[in-house]
Motif scaffolding. Structure first.
Motif, short mmCIF file in Angstrom:
data_model
loop_
_atom_site.label_atom_id
_atom_site.label_comp_id
_atom_site.label_asym_id
_atom_site.label_seq_id
_atom_site.Cartn_x
_atom_site.Cartn_y
_atom_site.Cartn_z
N MET A 1 0.84 -1.20 0.00
CA MET A 1 0.00 0.00 0.00
C MET A 1 0.88 1.24 0.00
SD MET A 1 -2.90 1.12 2.77
CE MET A 1 -3.78 2.66 2.57
N LYS A 2 0.62 2.11 -0.97
CA LYS A 2 1.43 3.31 -1.12
C LYS A 2 1.01 4.37 -0.12
CE LYS A 2 2.79 6.85 -4.44
NZ LYS A 2 2.58 7.37 -5.81
N LEU A 3 1.97 4.87 0.66
CA LEU A 3 1.67 5.91 1.63
C LEU A 3 1.61 7.27 0.93
CD1 LEU A 3 4.03 4.82 4.56
CD2 LEU A 3 1.56 4.51 4.40
N PRO A 4 0.71 8.15 1.38
CA PRO A 4 0.63 9.48 0.76
C PRO A 4 1.90 10.28 1.02
CG PRO A 4 -0.72 9.37 2.75
CD PRO A 4 -0.26 7.97 2.45
N THR A 5 2.30 11.03 0.03
CA THR A 5 3.49 11.86 0.17
C THR A 5 3.18 13.08 1.03
OG1 THR A 5 2.96 13.16 -1.80
CG2 THR A 5 4.25 11.13 -2.12
N LEU A 6 4.26 13.72 1.48
CA LEU A 6 4.09 14.92 2.31
C LEU A 6 3.35 16.01 1.54
CD1 LEU A 6 4.77 16.19 5.03
CD2 LEU A 6 6.92 17.03 4.04
N ARG A 7 3.60 16.08 0.23
CA ARG A 7 2.93 17.08 -0.60
C ARG A 7 1.42 16.82 -0.66
NH1 ARG A 7 5.36 19.97 -4.93
NH2 ARG A 7 3.82 21.08 -6.20
N GLU A 8 1.04 15.54 -0.82
CA GLU A 8 -0.38 15.19 -0.88
C GLU A 8 -1.07 15.46 0.46
OE1 GLU A 8 -0.14 11.56 -4.16
OE2 GLU A 8 -0.08 11.13 -2.01
N VAL A 9 -0.38 15.14 1.57
CA VAL A 9 -0.95 15.40 2.89
C VAL A 9 -1.13 16.90 3.09
CG1 VAL A 9 -0.52 15.27 5.37
CG2 VAL A 9 0.00 13.31 3.91
N GLY A 10 -0.15 17.69 2.65
CA GLY A 10 -0.26 19.14 2.78
C GLY A 10 -1.41 19.70 1.97
N THR A 11 -1.61 19.16 0.76
CA THR A 11 -2.72 19.62 -0.09
C THR A 11 -4.06 19.31 0.55
OG1 THR A 11 -1.39 19.27 -2.08
CG2 THR A 11 -3.77 19.44 -2.37
N GLU A 12 -4.21 18.07 1.09
CA GLU A 12 -5.46 17.70 1.75
C GLU A 12 -5.71 18.56 2.98
OE1 GLU A 12 -5.75 13.59 2.57
OE2 GLU A 12 -5.47 12.96 0.49
N ALA A 13 -4.64 18.86 3.73
CA ALA A 13 -4.79 19.70 4.93
C ALA A 13 -5.26 21.10 4.55
CB ALA A 13 -3.46 19.77 5.67
N LYS A 14 -4.72 21.65 3.46
CA LYS A 14 -5.14 22.98 3.01
C LYS A 14 -6.61 22.97 2.59
CE LYS A 14 -0.56 24.37 1.36
NZ LYS A 14 0.26 24.68 0.16
N LEU A 15 -7.01 21.91 1.89
CA LEU A 15 -8.41 21.81 1.47
C LEU A 15 -9.34 21.71 2.67
CD1 LEU A 15 -8.09 19.36 -1.57
CD2 LEU A 15 -8.56 21.81 -1.64
N LEU A 16 -8.93 20.96 3.69
CA LEU A 16 -9.74 20.85 4.90
C LEU A 16 -9.82 22.18 5.63
CD1 LEU A 16 -8.65 17.38 6.32
CD2 LEU A 16 -10.87 17.99 5.37
N LEU A 17 -8.69 22.89 5.70
CA LEU A 17 -8.68 24.19 6.39
C LEU A 17 -9.60 25.19 5.70
CD1 LEU A 17 -4.89 24.57 7.29
CD2 LEU A 17 -6.79 24.19 8.87
N ILE A 18 -9.75 25.05 4.39
CA ILE A 18 -10.66 25.93 3.66
C ILE A 18 -12.09 25.40 3.70
CG2 ILE A 18 -11.20 26.89 1.38
CD1 ILE A 18 -8.20 26.77 0.75
N GLY A 19 -12.24 24.09 3.51
CA GLY A 19 -13.56 23.50 3.37
C GLY A 19 -14.38 23.51 4.65
N ILE A 20 -13.75 23.21 5.78
CA ILE A 20 -14.49 23.14 7.04
C ILE A 20 -15.08 24.49 7.44
CG2 ILE A 20 -14.26 22.71 9.53
CD1 ILE A 20 -12.35 20.44 8.87
N PRO A 21 -14.29 25.59 7.43
CA PRO A 21 -14.92 26.89 7.75
C PRO A 21 -16.01 27.29 6.77
CG PRO A 21 -12.53 27.04 7.91
CD PRO A 21 -12.83 25.71 7.29
N VAL A 22 -15.83 26.99 5.48
CA VAL A 22 -16.86 27.32 4.49
C VAL A 22 -18.12 26.52 4.77
CG1 VAL A 22 -17.48 27.15 2.05
CG2 VAL A 22 -15.24 28.05 2.70
N PHE A 23 -17.96 25.24 5.11
CA PHE A 23 -19.12 24.40 5.42
C PHE A 23 -19.87 24.93 6.64
CE2 PHE A 23 -20.85 20.84 7.93
CZ PHE A 23 -21.79 20.37 7.03
N ILE A 24 -19.12 25.28 7.70
CA ILE A 24 -19.75 25.81 8.91
C ILE A 24 -20.47 27.11 8.61
CG2 ILE A 24 -19.29 26.73 11.21
CD1 ILE A 24 -16.99 24.73 11.44
#
Length: 283
Positions: A1-24
């Protein structure tokens, strides 16, 4: 199983930081609407995150039309439903026929017609409200549901034509040629080949037109005036005419009115995403 790269984790974190406040931020008005709907009149403006004595009495008042502003609730709800469905059906008919003619039959001047239709979106719909009112008055259609239906089809059709034309361009031309060689007429080609293949886009466009008409306020306010002819969004505006507006009933009615489009959207969500993006990229 391929582990996500640091770049992919950073991208997902940025999307969550934007998406969660917008959703709320998006859910806060809906939450307050629901809190108002289950609050007694005396607790409506208490400022609490949850009412001390939640109740469904407001829904009973709305459903039983037990308030002056709600005396025609079911008639107005029916008006909204009929007008929205009629706009969806007529928009589909006009847009499907136009897209088929432009994309598959290659009628002369078809592209110019499509470009002219899209050009209408350079003019805000609010600017066309008064000319539309004058036009409907000249034809004797004021205070008639057909005035609002035709006005909304006029607004929805250009975008619908563009979406269906883009999706139609992706269909292989060989299908038309094979059907023609088998003796299919133009009408049979349209009914037996074109429409089934375009079904996801047709559902998406029809849903778009229905929701557009369901939520319309300005044109409904201008073109319809009788209490038994207006749509529910216009009736909701009448709540604000009182000195002591029943906000708890206004929010209850608004919450009820918001449920059908939410149900329609989630029922056809996969068609909305696939249908409206069809033709966005070339394969």
């Amino acid at each position: 199983m391929k582990l996500p790269t640091l770049r992919e984790v950073g991208t997902e974190a940025k999307l969550l930081l934007i998406g969660i406040p917008v959703f709320i931020w998006t859910m806060i008005p809906i939450y307050h609407m629901f809190v108002f709907a289950i609050s007694p009149k005396e607790d409506a403006f208490s400022g609490k995150l949850w009412p001390t004595h939640p109740t469904l009495h407001n829904f009973e008042i709305v459903f039983n039309q037990q308030h002056y502003f709600l005396r025609d609730f079911w008639i107005q709800f029916w008006n909204s439903t009929v007008i929205a469905l009629a706009v969806g059906a007529l928009t589909l008919f006009v847009a499907t026929a136009a897209a088929f003619s432009i994309s598959r039959l290659r009628v002369p001047g078809g592209r110019a017609v499509m470009n002219m239709a899209l050009f209408t979106y350079f003019i805000p719909a609010a600017f066309l409200a008064v000319p539309m009112y004058r036009t409907m008055g000249n034809y004797g259609l004021l205070n008639n549901h057909w005035s609002l239906i035709l006005a909304m089809v006029t607004i929805a059709a250009p975008y619908a034509i563009w979406v269906l034309k883009q999706a139609s361009d992706k269909l292989p031309v060989e299908l038309d040629e094979a059907a023609t060689m088998d003796g299919a007429t133009t009408l049979q080609l349209f009914r037996l080949v074109y429409v089934p293949l375009m079904m996801p886009s047709l559902v998406a466009v029809g849903t778009y037109a229905i929701l557009l008409a369901w939520n319309e306020y300005l044109y409904a306010f201008l073109l319809l005036s009788k209490d038994t002819d207006i749509t529910l969004p216009v009736a909701l505006g009448n709540f604000l005419a009182a000195d002591d507006s029943p906000w708890e009933l206004l929010m209850t009615t608004g919450f009820i009115y918001a449920l059908p489009p939410a149900a329609v959207y989630y029922a056809f969500k996969r068609y909305m995403v696939g249908g409206l993006t069809a033709g966005a990229v070339k394969s």
